[in-house]
Design a protein around this motif. Structure first.
Motif, PDB file in Angstrom:
ATOM      1  N   ALA A 347      -2.815   6.969   6.381  1.00  0.00           N
ATOM      2  CA  ALA A 347      -2.597   5.539   6.371  1.00  0.00           C
ATOM      3  C   ALA A 347      -1.359   5.038   6.086  1.00  0.00           C
ATOM      4  O   ALA A 347      -1.162   3.830   6.342  1.00  0.00           O
ATOM      5  CB  ALA A 347      -3.429   5.141   4.879  1.00  0.00           C
ATOM      6  N   GLY A 348      -0.517   6.037   5.940  1.00  0.00           N
ATOM      7  CA  GLY A 348       1.007   5.234   6.070  1.00  0.00           C
ATOM      8  C   GLY A 348       1.695   5.373   7.412  1.00  0.00           C
ATOM      9  O   GLY A 348       2.765   5.150   7.470  1.00  0.00           O
ATOM     10  N   ASP A 349       0.801   5.841   8.398  1.00  0.00           N
ATOM     11  CA  ASP A 349       1.229   5.834  10.039  1.00  0.00           C
ATOM     12  C   ASP A 349       1.285   4.443  10.221  1.00  0.00           C
ATOM     13  O   ASP A 349       0.196   4.310  11.062  1.00  0.00           O
ATOM     14  CB  ASP A 349       0.638   6.957  10.730  1.00  0.00           C
ATOM     15  N   LEU A 350       2.218   3.407  10.388  1.00  0.00           N
ATOM     16  CA  LEU A 350       2.097   2.302  10.811  1.00  0.00           C
ATOM     17  C   LEU A 350       1.996   2.194  12.168  1.00  0.00           C
ATOM     18  O   LEU A 350       1.800   1.210  13.082  1.00  0.00           O
ATOM     19  CB  LEU A 350       3.083   1.346  10.145  1.00  0.00           C
ATOM     20  N   LYS A 351       2.494   3.297  13.043  1.00  0.00           N
ATOM     21  CA  LYS A 351       2.662   3.174  14.484  1.00  0.00           C
ATOM     22  C   LYS A 351       1.160   3.334  15.052  1.00  0.00           C
ATOM     23  O   LYS A 351       1.334   3.145  16.237  1.00  0.00           O
ATOM     24  CB  LYS A 351       3.414   4.312  15.044  1.00  0.00           C
ATOM     25  N   GLY A 355       2.298  -2.307  18.996  1.00  0.00           N
ATOM     26  CA  GLY A 355       3.648  -3.240  18.932  1.00  0.00           C
ATOM     27  C   GLY A 355       4.403  -2.717  17.875  1.00  0.00           C
ATOM     28  O   GLY A 355       5.364  -3.164  17.811  1.00  0.00           O
ATOM     29  N   ILE A 356       4.058  -1.628  17.001  1.00  0.00           N
ATOM     30  CA  ILE A 356       4.995  -0.896  16.024  1.00  0.00           C
ATOM     31  C   ILE A 356       5.541   0.210  16.320  1.00  0.00           C
ATOM     32  O   ILE A 356       4.651   1.338  16.673  1.00  0.00           O
ATOM     33  CB  ILE A 356       4.075  -0.990  14.805  1.00  0.00           C
ATOM     34  N   GLY A 357       6.641   0.434  16.655  1.00  0.00           N
ATOM     35  CA  GLY A 357       7.255   1.746  16.823  1.00  0.00           C
ATOM     36  C   GLY A 357       7.969   2.161  15.461  1.00  0.00           C
ATOM     37  O   GLY A 357       7.880   1.727  14.519  1.00  0.00           O
ATOM     38  N   PRO A 358       8.842   3.262  15.904  1.00  0.00           N
ATOM     39  CA  PRO A 358       9.263   4.211  14.468  1.00  0.00           C
ATOM     40  C   PRO A 358      10.500   3.189  13.711  1.00  0.00           C
ATOM     41  O   PRO A 358      10.249   3.254  12.485  1.00  0.00           O
ATOM     42  CB  PRO A 358       9.779   5.452  15.099  1.00  0.00           C
ATOM     43  N   ASN A 368       8.619  -2.674   1.535  1.00  0.00           N
ATOM     44  CA  ASN A 368       7.409  -2.194   0.620  1.00  0.00           C
ATOM     45  C   ASN A 368       6.178  -2.217   1.589  1.00  0.00           C
ATOM     46  O   ASN A 368       4.915  -2.603   0.631  1.00  0.00           O
ATOM     47  CB  ASN A 368       7.417  -2.903  -0.703  1.00  0.00           C
ATOM     48  N   ILE A 369       6.198  -2.373   2.607  1.00  0.00           N
ATOM     49  CA  ILE A 369       4.873  -2.435   3.539  1.00  0.00           C
ATOM     50  C   ILE A 369       4.615  -0.953   3.866  1.00  0.00           C
ATOM     51  O   ILE A 369       5.153  -0.888   5.005  1.00  0.00           O
ATOM     52  CB  ILE A 369       4.806  -3.394   4.645  1.00  0.00           C
ATOM     53  N   ASN A 370       3.823  -0.230   2.994  1.00  0.00           N
ATOM     54  CA  ASN A 370       3.913   1.329   3.120  1.00  0.00           C
ATOM     55  C   ASN A 370       2.870   1.966   4.080  1.00  0.00           C
ATOM     56  O   ASN A 370       2.590   2.743   4.264  1.00  0.00           O
ATOM     57  CB  ASN A 370       4.309   1.823   1.788  1.00  0.00           C
ATOM     58  N   ASN A 371       1.734   1.104   4.190  1.00  0.00           N
ATOM     59  CA  ASN A 371       0.483   1.410   4.622  1.00  0.00           C
ATOM     60  C   ASN A 371      -0.442   0.266   5.289  1.00  0.00           C
ATOM     61  O   ASN A 371      -0.009  -0.632   5.436  1.00  0.00           O
ATOM     62  CB  ASN A 371      -0.347   2.269   3.662  1.00  0.00           C
ATOM     63  N   TRP A 372      -1.542   0.844   5.760  1.00  0.00           N
ATOM     64  CA  TRP A 372      -2.382  -0.225   6.557  1.00  0.00           C
ATOM     65  C   TRP A 372      -2.868  -1.396   5.731  1.00  0.00           C
ATOM     66  O   TRP A 372      -2.880  -2.453   6.067  1.00  0.00           O
ATOM     67  CB  TRP A 372      -3.602   0.550   7.196  1.00  0.00           C
TER      68      TRP A 372
END
Length: 430
Positions: A347-351, A355-358, A368-372
C-alpha cells in the motif's frame, strides 16, 4: 732534555719569556690564518643559508597560492556539478515539452484531416443539391410552359398553378438548404485556416525547443521511470520526423478480412506490438495471429505504411515468426496465452497510481502522504501545492485523478482501476 727542564726551571729568564712570546705570537698567527681560511667557507654557507631561506619562502608562497587555487577549483567543481544537475533537469523538461508538442501536432493534423473530410462531404452534398436545383428549375420551366399552353378550363389552370406553387416552395426550400450548407462550408474553411495557423505555431515552438536543446551541453540523462509518450517507440529507435507526421499518407487497406469478434487475439503478446499498434492493426482489419503469420514482403510493406510504423521494424522484431508460434500455442494450449494477473500488495507503493513516478512518490512521502489511503484523502489543491513548491518540472503534472485512483486501489477494485488508467495519459484524462 735537561735543557728543556732548565727552560721551565729558569722560567723567569729573559730567553724563556722570549720563547713564550714567540709561541704566543705563533698561536695567534695560526688562529688568524685559520680564521682567514675559514671565513670564505662561512660566507659561502651564510649565502647558501640565505638562498635556502629565500627558496623556502618562495615555496611556502607557492604552496599557499596552490592551496588557494585548489579551493577555488573545488568551488568551481561544485558549481559545475550544480549546473550539470540543473541542465539535466532542464533537458528533461524540454524532452517532455517536445513530446507534448509532437503529440499536439499529431492531434492537430488529425483534426485538419477530419475537417477536410467533412469539407469534402459538404462539397459533395452541395453539388448534389445544385444538380437537384437545376433539375427542379428545368421542371419548373417545363411546368410554366404547360401552364401557358393550358386553356381548357379554370380547373386545369388551378391544378397547374397549385403544382407550380408546390414546386416553387420545394425549390425555395432547396435554395435555403444550399445557403445553410454554404455557411457551414465557410465556417469549416475558417476552422481549417485556424488549425493551419495553430499547426504553424506548433512547428515554430518545436523548432525553438530543438534549438534550445542543441545549445545545452549535458551528460547522459538519468533513466526515466515514466512511460514514454509514444509507447511503440523503443529505446534506441530514431524519433519520427515532424514533417513525416504532418504529411504522411494514411490510406486504408484495400482488402479487409472480415473477422468475427470471438476470433480476435491479443496481439500485444507479440514483441513490438503495444496497445497503440494493436488498435491500429485492428482498424485495418488485422485481428489474429494467423493473419500476421501469413504476411509476405508486400503485405509487410503495406501494413507498415497503413499503421505509420517504422520501416523494417516488423522484420526486425519477427512478427511473422512470433505470430506463427503464438498461433500454434493457441491451437495446442490456449491457456498458455492467458496473462497472469497480479495485483500490488504494498500500500506504500504510490507508483501504482498513473502519473506518479519515483521522484513524485518521494515528494509525497516527504509531506506525510505515505500510502494509498493518505493519497485518497488528499485534496487536488493540496497535491498541486506540493508539486508547485517542488519546482517547474513538477508543476506541469496534473494530480486531478490521483485521489480517485488511490481510492480504487484502497478498495482493491483492480479491474476498474485498470480500465480507468487505460483512459488516462500521464495521469491526465484524455
Amino acid at each position: 732534555m735537561e735543557g728543556f727542564q732548565d727552560l721551565f726551571t729558569n722560567f723567569d729568564s729573559q730567553d724563556s719569556y722570549t720563547i713564550l712570546a714567540i709561541m704566543f705570537i705563533a698561536l695567534l698567527f695560526g688562529m688568524l690564518i685559520g680564521f682567514l681560511l675559514r671565513a670564505p667557507r662561512i660566507r659561502g654557507l651564510k649565502k647558501d643559508l640565505k638562498e635556502s631561506e629565500r627558496k623556502l619562502g618562495e615555496a611556502q608562497a607557492e604552496t599557499e597560492q596552490l592551496r588557494t587555487q585548489q579551493t577555488e577549483l573545488a568551488k568551481k567543481l561544485k558549481q559545475t556539478e550544480y549546473n550539470l544537475v540543473a541542465y539535466n533537469e532542464k533537458v528533461e523538461v524540454l524532452e517532455k515539452e517536445k513530446a507534448k508538442l509532437l503529440k499536439d501536432v499529431y492531434l492537430v493534423n488529425q483534426q485538419v484531416e477530419e475537417v477536410q473530410s467533412a469539407n469534402r462531404t459538404f462539397n459533395a452534398t452541395i453539388e448534389s443539391l445544385e444538380n437537384q436545383i437545376i433539375g427542379l428549375k428545368a421542371k419548373n420551366e417545363q411546368l410554366a410552359k404547360e401552364v401557358e399552353e393550358v386553356d381548357d378550363g379554370v380547373n386545369n389552370v388551378a391544378q397547374m398553378q397549385s403544382l407550380y406553387n408546390a414546386t416553387r416552395q420545394q425549390l425555395e426550400a432547396f435554395e435555403a438548404r444550399l445557403t445553410h450548407l454554404d455557411q457551414e462550408n465557410t465556417s469549416l474553411e475558417s476552422r481549417l485556416t485556424h488549425l493551419d495557423q495553430e499547426n504553424d505555431l506548433l512547428k515554430a515552438e518545436l523548432f525553438t525547443l530543438k534549438t534550445a536543446q542543441a545549445q545545452v551541453v549535458t551528460a547522459p540523462p538519468p533513466p526515466k521511470a515514466e512511460e514514454p509518450l509514444l509507447s511503440f517507440v523503443e529505446e534506441g529507435t530514431p524519433e519520427p520526423d515532424l514533417e513525416s507526421l504532418l504529411h504522411k499518407d494514411k490510406p486504408v487497406l484495400s482488402e479487409k478480412i472480415v473477422i468475427e469478434e470471438h476470433e480476435k487475439d491479443d496481439l500485444s503478446l507479440i514483441n513490438g506490438v503495444g496497445p497503440f499498434i494493436e488498435k491500429k492493426l485492428n482498424d485495418i482489419g488485422i485481428y489474429t495471429y494467423l493473419q500476421i503469420s501469413q504476411f509476405d514482403a508486400e503485405k509487410i510493406q503495406q501494413v507498415t505504411r497503413d499503421v505509420a510504423y517504422f520501416p523494417g521494424r516488423i522484420e526486425k522484431d519477427d512478427w511473422v515468426g512470433q505470430a506463427t508460434k503464438l498461433h500454434q500455442l493457441k491451437l495446442n494450449s490456449p491457456d498458455g496465452l492467458k496473462k497472469k494477473v497480479t495485483h500490488p500488495i504494498d500500500a506504500g507503493d504510490l507508483k501504482v497510481i498513473e502519473g506518479i513516478g519515483p521522484k513524485i512518490e518521494q515528494l509525497l512521502k516527504d509531506e506525510n502522504i505515505n500510502n494509498w489511503q493518505d493519497l485518497s484523502e488528499t485534496s487536488v489543491e493540496r497535491l498541486q501545492e506540493i508539486l508547485t513548491a517542488a519546482g517547474e518540472r513538477y508543476r506541469i503534472h496534473d494530480p486531478s485523478t490521483w485521489a480517485n485512483q488511490a481510492r480504487l486501489a484502497v478498495e482493491q477494485r483492480w479491474e476498474e482501476l485498470a480500465q480507468y488508467q487505460d483512459e488516462l495519459k500521464g495521469g491526465r484524462v484524455v
